[in-house]
Design an enzyme around this catalytic site. Structure first.
Site, PDB file in Angstrom:
ATOM      1  N   HIS A  44      -8.690  -2.508  -0.608  1.00  0.00           N
ATOM      2  CA  HIS A  44      -7.178  -3.063   0.254  1.00  0.00           C
ATOM      3  C   HIS A  44      -7.581  -3.995   1.758  1.00  0.00           C
ATOM      4  CE1 HIS A  44      -5.331   1.120  -0.930  1.00  0.00           C
ATOM      5  NE2 HIS A  44      -4.123  -0.554  -1.249  1.00  0.00           N
TER       6      HIS A  44
ATOM      7  N   LYS B  15       4.585   7.466  -6.518  1.00  0.00           N
ATOM      8  CA  LYS B  15       5.480   7.345  -5.415  1.00  0.00           C
ATOM      9  C   LYS B  15       6.778   8.278  -5.277  1.00  0.00           C
ATOM     10  CE  LYS B  15       1.793   8.027  -3.608  1.00  0.00           C
ATOM     11  NZ  LYS B  15       0.712   9.080  -3.179  1.00  0.00           N
TER      12      LYS B  15
ATOM     13  N   SER C 117       4.287   5.602   0.374  1.00  0.00           N
ATOM     14  CA  SER C 117       3.438   4.813   0.540  1.00  0.00           C
ATOM     15  C   SER C 117       4.580   4.005   1.183  1.00  0.00           C
ATOM     16  CB  SER C 117       2.766   4.103  -0.536  1.00  0.00           C
ATOM     17  OG  SER C 117       2.330   2.444  -0.068  1.00  0.00           O
ATOM     18  N   SER C 118       4.461   2.634   1.770  1.00  0.00           N
ATOM     19  CA  SER C 118       5.067   1.477   2.154  1.00  0.00           C
ATOM     20  C   SER C 118       5.881   1.104   1.193  1.00  0.00           C
ATOM     21  CB  SER C 118       4.834   1.015   3.648  1.00  0.00           C
ATOM     22  OG  SER C 118       3.159  -0.435   2.742  1.00  0.00           O
ATOM     23  N   CYS C 119       4.853   0.765   0.075  1.00  0.00           N
ATOM     24  CA  CYS C 119       5.072   0.143  -1.267  1.00  0.00           C
ATOM     25  C   CYS C 119       6.970   0.704  -1.646  1.00  0.00           C
ATOM     26  CB  CYS C 119       3.860   0.042  -1.703  1.00  0.00           C
ATOM     27  SG  CYS C 119       3.382   0.841  -2.473  1.00  0.00           S
TER      28      CYS C 119
ATOM     29  N   TYR D  72       2.467   2.141  -9.680  1.00  0.00           N
ATOM     30  CA  TYR D  72       2.326   3.411  -8.235  1.00  0.00           C
ATOM     31  C   TYR D  72       3.455   3.583  -7.501  1.00  0.00           C
ATOM     32  CZ  TYR D  72      -0.054   4.177  -3.674  1.00  0.00           C
ATOM     33  OH  TYR D  72      -0.234   3.763  -2.419  1.00  0.00           O
TER      34      TYR D  72
HETATM   35  N1  LIG Z   1      -5.013   3.386   1.937  1.00  0.00           N
HETATM   36  C1  LIG Z   1      -3.450   3.388   2.042  1.00  0.00           C
HETATM   37  O1  LIG Z   1      -3.593   1.675   3.304  1.00  0.00           O
HETATM   38  C2  LIG Z   1      -2.525   3.961   2.317  1.00  0.00           C
HETATM   39  C3  LIG Z   1      -2.475   5.249   1.475  1.00  0.00           C
HETATM   40  N2  LIG Z   1      -1.813   6.153   1.221  1.00  0.00           N
HETATM   41  C4  LIG Z   1      -2.074   7.386   0.653  1.00  0.00           C
HETATM   42  O2  LIG Z   1      -2.853   7.743   1.477  1.00  0.00           O
HETATM   43  C5  LIG Z   1      -2.765   9.274   0.772  1.00  0.00           C
HETATM   44  C6  LIG Z   1      -4.495   8.913   0.438  1.00  0.00           C
HETATM   45  O3  LIG Z   1      -4.910   7.359  -0.078  1.00  0.00           O
HETATM   46  P1  LIG Z   1      -6.965   7.062   0.941  1.00  0.00           P
HETATM   47  O4  LIG Z   1      -7.743   8.618   1.369  1.00  0.00           O
HETATM   48  O5  LIG Z   1      -6.541   6.109   1.365  1.00  0.00           O
HETATM   49  O6  LIG Z   1      -7.503   7.101  -0.513  1.00  0.00           O
HETATM   50  P2  LIG Z   1      -8.507   7.220  -1.199  1.00  0.00           P
HETATM   51  O7  LIG Z   1      -8.927   6.685  -2.495  1.00  0.00           O
HETATM   52  O8  LIG Z   1      -9.658   7.134  -0.220  1.00  0.00           O
HETATM   53  O9  LIG Z   1      -8.897   9.097  -1.605  1.00  0.00           O
HETATM   54  C7  LIG Z   1      -8.016   9.589  -2.417  1.00  0.00           C
HETATM   55  C8  LIG Z   1      -8.801  11.184  -2.962  1.00  0.00           C
HETATM   56  O10 LIG Z   1      -7.490  11.477  -3.701  1.00  0.00           O
HETATM   57  C9  LIG Z   1      -8.553  12.407  -4.663  1.00  0.00           C
HETATM   58  N3  LIG Z   1      -8.788  12.588  -5.950  1.00  0.00           N
HETATM   59  C10 LIG Z   1      -7.823  11.110  -6.303  1.00  0.00           C
HETATM   60  N4  LIG Z   1      -8.160  11.832  -8.178  1.00  0.00           N
HETATM   61  C11 LIG Z   1      -7.902  13.311  -8.465  1.00  0.00           C
HETATM   62  C12 LIG Z   1      -7.698  14.029  -9.020  1.00  0.00           C
HETATM   63  N5  LIG Z   1      -6.906  13.907 -10.382  1.00  0.00           N
HETATM   64  N6  LIG Z   1      -8.075  14.786  -9.063  1.00  0.00           N
HETATM   65  C13 LIG Z   1      -8.659  15.331  -7.290  1.00  0.00           C
HETATM   66  N7  LIG Z   1      -8.251  14.566  -6.724  1.00  0.00           N
HETATM   67  C14 LIG Z   1      -8.349  13.392  -6.732  1.00  0.00           C
HETATM   68  C15 LIG Z   1      -9.909  11.801  -4.363  1.00  0.00           C
HETATM   69  O11 LIG Z   1     -10.757  12.320  -5.152  1.00  0.00           O
HETATM   70  P3  LIG Z   1     -12.183  11.702  -5.076  1.00  0.00           P
HETATM   71  O12 LIG Z   1     -13.200  11.332  -4.356  1.00  0.00           O
HETATM   72  O13 LIG Z   1     -12.981  13.336  -5.525  1.00  0.00           O
HETATM   73  O14 LIG Z   1     -12.226  10.268  -6.316  1.00  0.00           O
HETATM   74  C16 LIG Z   1      -9.485  11.433  -2.975  1.00  0.00           C
HETATM   75  O15 LIG Z   1     -10.666  12.119  -2.462  1.00  0.00           O
HETATM   76  C17 LIG Z   1      -2.618   9.274  -0.683  1.00  0.00           C
HETATM   77  O16 LIG Z   1      -1.714   9.215  -1.765  1.00  0.00           O
HETATM   78  C18 LIG Z   1      -2.117   6.756  -1.275  1.00  0.00           C
HETATM   79  O17 LIG Z   1      -0.823   6.926  -1.830  1.00  0.00           O
HETATM   80  C19 LIG Z   1      -0.483   5.666   1.986  1.00  0.00           C
HETATM   81  C20 LIG Z   1      -0.068   4.152   2.485  1.00  0.00           C
HETATM   82  C21 LIG Z   1      -1.490   3.372   3.058  1.00  0.00           C
HETATM   83  C1  LIG Z   2      -0.879  -0.061   0.704  1.00  0.00           C
HETATM   84  C2  LIG Z   2      -0.203  -0.271   0.057  1.00  0.00           C
HETATM   85  O1  LIG Z   2       0.031  -1.383  -0.008  1.00  0.00           O
HETATM   86  C3  LIG Z   2      -0.750  -2.708  -1.590  1.00  0.00           C
HETATM   87  O2  LIG Z   2       0.064  -3.183  -1.330  1.00  0.00           O
HETATM   88  P1  LIG Z   2      -0.397  -4.303   0.207  1.00  0.00           P
HETATM   89  O3  LIG Z   2      -0.353  -4.384   1.035  1.00  0.00           O
HETATM   90  O4  LIG Z   2      -0.145  -5.943  -0.822  1.00  0.00           O
HETATM   91  O5  LIG Z   2      -2.227  -4.339  -0.554  1.00  0.00           O
HETATM   92  P2  LIG Z   2      -3.666  -5.010  -0.358  1.00  0.00           P
HETATM   93  O6  LIG Z   2      -4.216  -4.403   0.767  1.00  0.00           O
HETATM   94  O7  LIG Z   2      -4.923  -5.229  -1.648  1.00  0.00           O
HETATM   95  O8  LIG Z   2      -3.598  -6.763  -0.046  1.00  0.00           O
HETATM   96  C4  LIG Z   2      -2.599  -6.831   1.435  1.00  0.00           C
HETATM   97  C5  LIG Z   2      -2.283  -8.800   1.283  1.00  0.00           C
HETATM   98  O9  LIG Z   2      -3.653  -9.346   1.764  1.00  0.00           O
HETATM   99  C6  LIG Z   2      -4.322 -10.819   1.319  1.00  0.00           C
HETATM  100  N1  LIG Z   2      -5.536  -9.959   0.994  1.00  0.00           N
HETATM  101  C7  LIG Z   2      -6.115 -11.602   1.363  1.00  0.00           C
HETATM  102  N2  LIG Z   2      -7.266 -11.098   1.047  1.00  0.00           N
HETATM  103  C8  LIG Z   2      -7.328 -10.003   0.320  1.00  0.00           C
HETATM  104  C9  LIG Z   2      -8.445  -9.144  -0.752  1.00  0.00           C
HETATM  105  O10 LIG Z   2      -9.888  -9.541   0.205  1.00  0.00           O
HETATM  106  N3  LIG Z   2      -8.149  -8.299  -0.931  1.00  0.00           N
HETATM  107  C10 LIG Z   2      -7.200  -8.145  -0.676  1.00  0.00           C
HETATM  108  N4  LIG Z   2      -6.478  -6.427  -1.363  1.00  0.00           N
HETATM  109  N5  LIG Z   2      -6.064  -8.659  -0.506  1.00  0.00           N
HETATM  110  C11 LIG Z   2      -6.414  -9.679   0.133  1.00  0.00           C
HETATM  111  C12 LIG Z   2      -3.442  -9.879  -0.338  1.00  0.00           C
HETATM  112  O11 LIG Z   2      -3.212 -10.307  -1.087  1.00  0.00           O
HETATM  113  C13 LIG Z   2      -2.025  -9.241   0.162  1.00  0.00           C
HETATM  114  O12 LIG Z   2      -1.273 -10.435   0.612  1.00  0.00           O
HETATM  115  C14 LIG Z   2      -0.212  -1.192  -2.905  1.00  0.00           C
HETATM  116  O13 LIG Z   2      -1.634  -1.763  -3.504  1.00  0.00           O
HETATM  117  C15 LIG Z   2      -0.475  -0.336  -2.239  1.00  0.00           C
HETATM  118  O14 LIG Z   2      -2.017   0.203  -2.514  1.00  0.00           O
HETATM  119  C16 LIG Z   2      -0.170   0.236  -1.015  1.00  0.00           C
HETATM  120  O15 LIG Z   2       0.359   1.391  -1.145  1.00  0.00           O
END
Ligand SMILES: NC(=O)C1=CN([C@@H]2O[C@H](COP(=O)(O)OP(=O)(O)OC[C@H]3O[C@@H](n4cnc5c(N)ncnc54)[C@H](OP(=O)(O)O)[C@@H]3O)[C@@H](O)[C@H]2O)C=CC1
Ligand SMILES: C[C@H]1O[C@H](OP(=O)(O)OP(=O)(O)OC[C@H]2O[C@@H](n3cnc4c(=O)[nH]c(N)nc43)[C@H](O)[C@@H]2O)[C@@H](O)[C@@H](O)C1=O
Length: 318
Positions: A185, A146, A113-115, A142
């Protein structure tokens, strides 16, 4: 930078996390490939359980693994569930990467992830800036998990010659997102909040933080396409960022979501809520050199994401 042609045709491809937002997008994209898709259900195989993971891998022996499974959430989820975000993501990475090695998986992609990049690293963030400075505190657990996954991939490639790679997606959005009011998010959170305000006729919406941070948003189906492309062409220990190359302030983003949802009330900001990293725009030159660019503009992607929210929430609540 090494780029090689890897054949997916007729391979057994395991999508770990197939029910999640990214996993489901990978399943949609891989339907276009001539592959045998393998998935697990968490009830049967919890990826934190090493014995269960080892048994599944020994039985199924996938040729290819997309490791998208993780404990994922927004800034408040990361900052609240700090132990779970570190523990779960460490175990998932360690178990799946090791089992892939033991069972001779031909290629594995780990999603970081970018974080993982330092809070104040120069922007746009280059892949070599990892571990050059302190992390953003709200998602440090987190990010550490990663980074451990990234280092495992690197170590297995170095010691065993495993063709394992790591990619770093920026903030993602689209179909199948998590709309939890506190743990989502920002994209999913604001789509839901603005929609509910429109329906209820609310005249003021609170957005977290100051609105000043900048974020880059990539449509999840573009990400899935990038992942399949890189699985085919990329083989190296170095990270690859996956982003759009453009970012926007949260305040501008909130106004964009309001316009798309059709909310015309006031937008205010709650500075008591965390801003997180001020900016995390990814440098995508390496990705472009590897022949891939995002194709879904933010406005179009948000319209698609809003439609997905409407259909997903209808099916969820009837
Ligand atoms: N969303 C974002 O903005 C970003 C996501 N990523 C990365 O992308 C990937 C997917 O993210 P995203 O699709 O958003 O996340 P979701 O939460 O939508 O999906 C995560 C998946 O992982 C499965 N999972 C979690 N824990 C377990 C476990 N213990 N055993 C088996 N399966 C498990 C969940 O299964 P179940 O549904 O059954 O719980 C779910 O299907 C991650 O690696 C995340 O770090 C990277 C950057 C940004
Ligand atoms: C995806 C990546 O990046 C994630 O970090 P992040 O980018 O900071 O995640 P975020 O989407 O929750 O927030 C983005 C911005 O948005 C603002 N913000 C406003 N209003 C709401 C609001 O209502 N909810 C949330 N969540 N944020 C809000 C919030 O204050 C922040 O400034 C990691 O957790 C991690 O998951 C990771 O890998």
């Amino acid at each position: 930078m090494a780029s090689t042609a890897f054949e997916l045709k007729r391979k057994k491809v395991f999508v770990a996390g197939h029910r999640g937002m990214v996993g489901a997008a990978l399943m949609r994209r891989l339907e276009k490939e001539d592959v045998e898709l393998l998935t697990i259900n968490r009830a049967d195989v919890d990826l934190r359980n090493q014995a269960a993971v080892n048994m599944w891998f020994a039985d199924k022996r996938p040729h290819v693994v997309f490791l998208a499974a993780a404990k994922v959430g927004g800034i408040v989820a990361n900052n609240t569930l700090r132990a779970e975000f570190l523990y779960d993501n460490l175990l998932i990475a360690a178990n799946v990467i090791h089992a892939s090695h033991v069972n001779e998986t031909e290629k594995l992609m780990f999603l970081g992830s970018s974080c993982i990049y330092p809070k104040m690293a120069p922007q746009p963030l280059t892949e070599d800036s990892m571990l050059t400075g302190p992390l953003e505190i709200t998602n440090e657990p987190y990010a550490i998990a990663k980074i451990a996954g990234i280092k495992l991939v690197e170590a297995y490639r170095s010691q065993y010659g495993s063709d394992f790679i790591s990619v770093m997606p920026t903030n993602l959005y689209g179909s199948g997102d998590n709309y939890h009011p506190e743990y989502s998010h920002v994209v999913a959170a604001l789509i839901r909040r603005f929609h509910e305000a429109k329906v209820m006729g609310a005249q003021n919406i609170v957005v977290w933080g100051t609105g000043l941070p900048r974020r880059e948003f990539l449509y999840v189906d573009d990400l899935a396409d990038a992942c399949v492309h890189l699985m085919k062409v990329y083989s190296s220990s170095e990270l690859v960022n996956i982003g759009t190359g453009e970012d926007i302030t949260i305040a501008e983003f909130a106004r964009l979501v309001a316009a798309i949802v059709g909310y015309d009330g006031k937008i205010s900001f709650d500075a008591a809520r965390p801003d997180g990293t001020p900016r995390k725009l990814l440098d995508i030159r390496k990705l472009e050199k590897l022949g891939w660019r995002a194709t879904t503009p933010l406005k179009n992607g948000l319209k698609l994401a809003y439609q997905a929210y409407l259909s997903e929430s209808k099916s969820a609540f009837g």
